[in-house]
Design an enzyme around this catalytic site. Sequence first.
Site, PDB file in Angstrom:
ATOM      1  N   ASP A  30      42.320  38.948  32.127  1.00 48.91           N
ATOM      2  CA  ASP A  30      41.933  38.858  33.539  1.00 48.91           C
ATOM      3  C   ASP A  30      40.424  38.635  33.730  1.00 48.91           C
ATOM      4  O   ASP A  30      39.760  39.383  34.467  1.00 48.91           O
ATOM      5  CB  ASP A  30      42.330  40.151  34.274  1.00 48.91           C
ATOM      6  N   GLU A 201      49.931  36.270  42.021  1.00 48.26           N
ATOM      7  CA  GLU A 201      48.978  37.368  41.809  1.00 48.26           C
ATOM      8  C   GLU A 201      47.626  36.770  41.442  1.00 48.26           C
ATOM      9  O   GLU A 201      47.460  35.540  41.424  1.00 48.26           O
ATOM     10  CB  GLU A 201      49.482  38.335  40.727  1.00 48.26           C
TER      11      GLU A 201
HETATM   12  O1  FUB Z   1      46.340  42.606  33.361  1.00 46.77           O
HETATM   13  C1  FUB Z   1      47.294  43.278  34.125  1.00 46.77           C
HETATM   14  C2  FUB Z   1      47.886  42.347  35.142  1.00 46.77           C
HETATM   15  O2  FUB Z   1      48.503  41.243  34.492  1.00 46.77           O
HETATM   16  C3  FUB Z   1      46.878  41.715  36.049  1.00 46.77           C
HETATM   17  O3  FUB Z   1      46.460  42.539  37.074  1.00 46.77           O
HETATM   18  C4  FUB Z   1      47.652  40.509  36.485  1.00 46.77           C
HETATM   19  O4  FUB Z   1      46.895  39.562  37.148  1.00 46.77           O
HETATM   20  C5  FUB Z   1      48.202  40.051  35.164  1.00 46.77           C
HETATM   21  O5  FUB Z   1      47.257  39.333  34.432  1.00 46.77           O
END
Ligand code: FUB
Length: 444
Positions: A30, A201
Site C-alpha cells: 500500500d 478500495e
Molecule cells: O493492506 C491491507 C489492505 O489490502 C489495504 O488496506 C487494501 O487497500 C489492500 O491493499
Amino acid sequence: MKKVVTIIIICLTINSFAQNPLVTNIHTADPTARVFNGKLYIYPSHDAVPPEGIVAPRFCMPDYHIFSLENGNTWKDYGVILDQNEVPWGKKNSYGMWAPDCIERDGKYYYYYPAPPKDGTSFRRIGVGVSKSPTGPFKWEKNYIKGIDGIDPGLMIDDDGKGYIFFAGDKTIKGAKLNKNMKKIDGEAIKIEGIPAGYVEGPFPFKHNGNYYLTFAHVFPDEGYTIGYAMSKKPLGPYVYAGKIMDNIDNGTNHHSIVKYKGKWILFYHWWSVSGYSKLRSMRADYMEFKKDGTIKKVKPTLRGIGNPRVNDTIQVDRYNDIYNAKATFVGGNEPNGWMVSDTKMMSTVRFNGVDFGKGEAKKIQARVASGQRNGSFEVRLGGTKGKLIATFPVNYTGGYNKWQTIETELVGNPTGIKDITVVFKSVWGATKIVNLNWLLLKK
Ligand code: FUB
C-alpha cells in the site's frame, strides 16, 4: 594492469536496494508516495510474518515504517513510526494497520492511518497524527476521526488550500472535506458518484491540469484486482470512470499512489513476487504518462522500475531492460531476498538502462558475484554489446554458486552523464554457468 580486489562485505549499505521491488529488508504494501520539499517519501503499510501462535486476520500488519529516497535509488528506512499498541483508540494486538497516507499543509505533516478500534464500533476507523517533519515523530490524536468508518485514507489539498479525505467502505468510495485543523471532517462523508460497479478500495486523489483524478483499486469479477481511475471537475465529484491504469498482475490486491517527481509521473503499487505469498507484499514503482487529452496511459509493471542509480546505489542488473542467453532467478545462499543473473554463457548479455555517472566521480566499480569455477570474465560496456569497455572482472571461484563475494575493479574511460550499460559474459564455448551476478555498484 587493472587492479582487482576481493572485498568481504559484512553488511550492505543500509537498505541499498533499488529498482523493483523498492526494498527487501521488510515486506511493504500500500505505498503512498509523496514529494515534500523536493524529496520523495513513501508511507507504506508493513506486512509481517505472523509471530508463532498468532492467527492474524487476513494480513499481519503490526506497525508503520516511512522510507525516503536518499540518493539516485537508495531507500532509507526510518524504522517503526507507529506500533499497533500505541494507537490511543486502537484494539491491542489486532495486526490490522492497513494502508496509510501523509499530507502536508502549512508546514505541518498529517499522517492518516486505519486501525481496528477498541470500542468495536467498526471494522476500521481512521486516526491522525501531526508532526513538524515528514518522518515524525507524530503526535497521535486521542480519538479516531468521527464520521469516518472505513479503510485506506487518501488525502488531497486543493489549490484553494482546502483538505479532502477519501476512504473506502461498504464497497464504495466516500469522501469528505476536512476542517482547517485537518483532524475533523466538515459535514458528513458522502458516497462518490461515478465509481464503477465492483469492489473498490485504496482511493488516491490528485489534481492535474485542472482535472481531479480519483484513482482506486477496482476488482472485476473475471479479471480480479486492477488499478482504475475516474475524472471530474470537482473534488467530490460526480466522477466519470476513465479506465484502467494497471491491469490485473495476479497479485491478490493492488494498492497504489501517483506522484510527479523530478518532472516524471510515477505509479507506486505493490506485488508479492519476492515472497511468493500474497500476504507478504513488496512495494514497487514504474513511470506513468498522461495522454494529451488528460487520460492516463496504462502502466506495465517492470522489474527495472524507476530512478537512475549513481555512485553508492546498487545497480540491480537482474532487474534488466534486456537479457540475452541468461536468466534472472531467485538468489540463494548468504544473500538478501531478490534475484540474480544466472545461467550465464559465452556472450550472454544483460542490459540495464539509465545509470547516472554524474560528472565522472565514479572511479571504481564493484560486482556481487558467486561462482563454482574459475574460468572466464565479464565486461561492463556503455550502450550495447559492442559499446565502449568501462570495466572487466575476471571470474574466480567463490566457494560455489551460492557463496557470494563483492569484487572491485577500476572504472576506465571516466564515463559521465546518464548512460545505458551492458554486461557481457565471456568464457569457453559450451560453459553454461560462468558466474552468478547480483548487482554492480559505482564507487568513488
Ligand atoms: O493492506 C491491507 C489492505 O489490502 C489495504 O488496506 C487494501 O487497500 C489492500 O491493499
